[in-house]
Design an enzyme around this catalytic site. Structure first.
Site, short mmCIF file in Angstrom:
data_model
loop_
_atom_site.label_atom_id
_atom_site.label_comp_id
_atom_site.label_asym_id
_atom_site.label_seq_id
_atom_site.Cartn_x
_atom_site.Cartn_y
_atom_site.Cartn_z
N ASP A 71 -2.83 9.30 -2.32
CA ASP A 71 -2.39 8.91 -0.98
C ASP A 71 -0.87 8.94 -0.89
O ASP A 71 -0.17 8.72 -1.87
CB ASP A 71 -2.84 7.49 -0.66
CG ASP A 71 -4.33 7.42 -0.38
OD1 ASP A 71 -4.91 8.43 0.00
OD2 ASP A 71 -4.90 6.33 -0.56
N TYR A 99 -6.14 3.20 -12.45
CA TYR A 99 -5.27 2.75 -11.37
C TYR A 99 -4.93 1.29 -11.53
O TYR A 99 -5.73 0.51 -12.07
CB TYR A 99 -5.96 2.92 -10.00
CG TYR A 99 -6.26 4.34 -9.63
CD1 TYR A 99 -5.36 5.10 -8.89
CD2 TYR A 99 -7.46 4.93 -10.03
CE1 TYR A 99 -5.65 6.41 -8.55
CE2 TYR A 99 -7.75 6.25 -9.70
CZ TYR A 99 -6.84 6.98 -8.96
OH TYR A 99 -7.12 8.28 -8.64
N ASP A 113 -5.37 0.55 3.86
CA ASP A 113 -4.16 0.28 3.09
C ASP A 113 -3.05 -0.19 4.03
O ASP A 113 -3.25 -0.34 5.24
CB ASP A 113 -3.73 1.48 2.24
CG ASP A 113 -3.27 2.67 3.07
OD1 ASP A 113 -3.09 2.54 4.30
OD2 ASP A 113 -3.08 3.76 2.49
N ARG A 206 -9.24 2.12 -2.27
CA ARG A 206 -9.20 1.44 -0.97
C ARG A 206 -10.58 0.91 -0.59
O ARG A 206 -10.72 -0.22 -0.10
CB ARG A 206 -8.71 2.40 0.12
CG ARG A 206 -7.21 2.62 0.13
CD ARG A 206 -6.84 3.62 1.19
NE ARG A 206 -7.40 4.94 0.92
CZ ARG A 206 -7.64 5.86 1.84
NH1 ARG A 206 -7.39 5.61 3.11
NH2 ARG A 206 -8.11 7.04 1.51
#
Length: 291
Positions: A71, A99, A113, A206
């Site tokens: 992203d 992550y 987000d 997300r």
């Protein structure tokens, strides 16, 4: 100074002789495609190509692609394939990734987000650290996940995120199986929390954060996302910062393509007679927030 100047043709030949994969650091802000174009432009400029246009697809002197979108709001490891290495990127898409995500409880956004608009607010005072850690167990292993509406996934050939920004209605993609190898809570300071996750391809952090909060009778969104590992490439050891996007540094960091067998070479020759290869491989699988 002797030996400093380079012959453009020689540099371009050196650039075109690179085949393999390596990792770069994507900073927060630009899209993965923007970062790839910046890298491409830097390499072509160093190789002596006048006024390089990295977005031009036809007759490109350099074939380059990435192995899984991050992203624009995310940072971290972005795996890049160069030359024949672009054909190795599908392996990177399916492989495991790690992550670190910082989420904020109490507010949900349309993009899931911090870049989106707040669409819901709920209390989170009832959520304890123990309850949060217990809920994490339900999201470990093989799980079903609905990808975010704002994503790199496509509908009728166009990215869903682009269609939404154009004001078009987009239906959510159906839930699909994804794999979470490990999931742990690193910090719990409401409304903020930090989790580490290792997952397989096609996974969205997300969506995980959104689902987690819903499971705890609240809501949340991702404030910060960092990809710390993809395949064998880690953020600390392998991701080249922008000042190292040079022929020399990339040559040293490059993981070369495996030598094709005689049978593979024959198959490739047969295939090339019927179809010309792609000029660029993007490697998008909607790994958006796992991209």
């Amino acid at each position: 100074m002797a030996g400093v100047s380079t012959v453009p043709n020689g540099s371009l030949s050196k650039l075109q002789s690179l085949h393999g994969i390596f990792a770069i650091y994507k900073k927060q802000g630009p899209t993965s495609a923007d970062v790839l174009n910046t890298l491409k432009k830097a390499l072509l400029k160093e190789a002596g190509v006048a006024n390089p246009n990295p977005r031009k697809r036809k007759k490109q002197p350099l074939k380059i692609g990435h192995g899984g979108t991050l992203d624009s709001n995310a940072s971290g490891v972005l795996v890049v394939g160069i030359g024949e290495g672009t054909k190795m990127l599908t392996t990177m898409l399916a492989g495991s990734k790690k992550y670190r995500a910082v989420g904020e409880l109490g507010k949900a956004t349309d993009s899931l987000d911090v870049t989106g608009n707040v669409v819901e607010e709920k209390s989170y005072d009832h959520i304890t650290k123990e309850a949060f850690e217990e809920k994490l167990k339900q999201f470990t292993g093989e799980i079903m996940q609905v990808p975010p509406l704002y994503s790199a996934l496509k509908k009728d050939g166009k990215r869903m995120s682009v269609l939404l920004k154009q004001g078009q209605e987009v239906e959510a993609k159906p839930a699909r199986p994804v794999t979470v190898y490990s999931l742990s809570l690193q910090d719990f300071s409401p409304p903020l929390f930090t989790i580490d996750v290792e997952c397989g391809g096609g996974f969205y952090v997300r969506s995980l954060v959104d689902d987690l909060a819903k499971g705890l009778s609240s809501c949340a969104h991702v404030k910060e996302l960092i990809r710390t590992k993809q395949g064998q490439f880690t953020l600390e050891e392998h991701a080249l910062k922008e000042e190292c996007w040079t022929l020399t540094d990339i040559s040293q960091a490059l993981q070369p393509c495996p030598e094709p067998s005689g049978q593979q070479k024959d198959a490739k020759k047969s295939k090339s007679k019927h179809k010309s290869g792609p000029s660029e491989s993007k490697g998008d699988d909607g790994d958006h927030n796992s991209d």
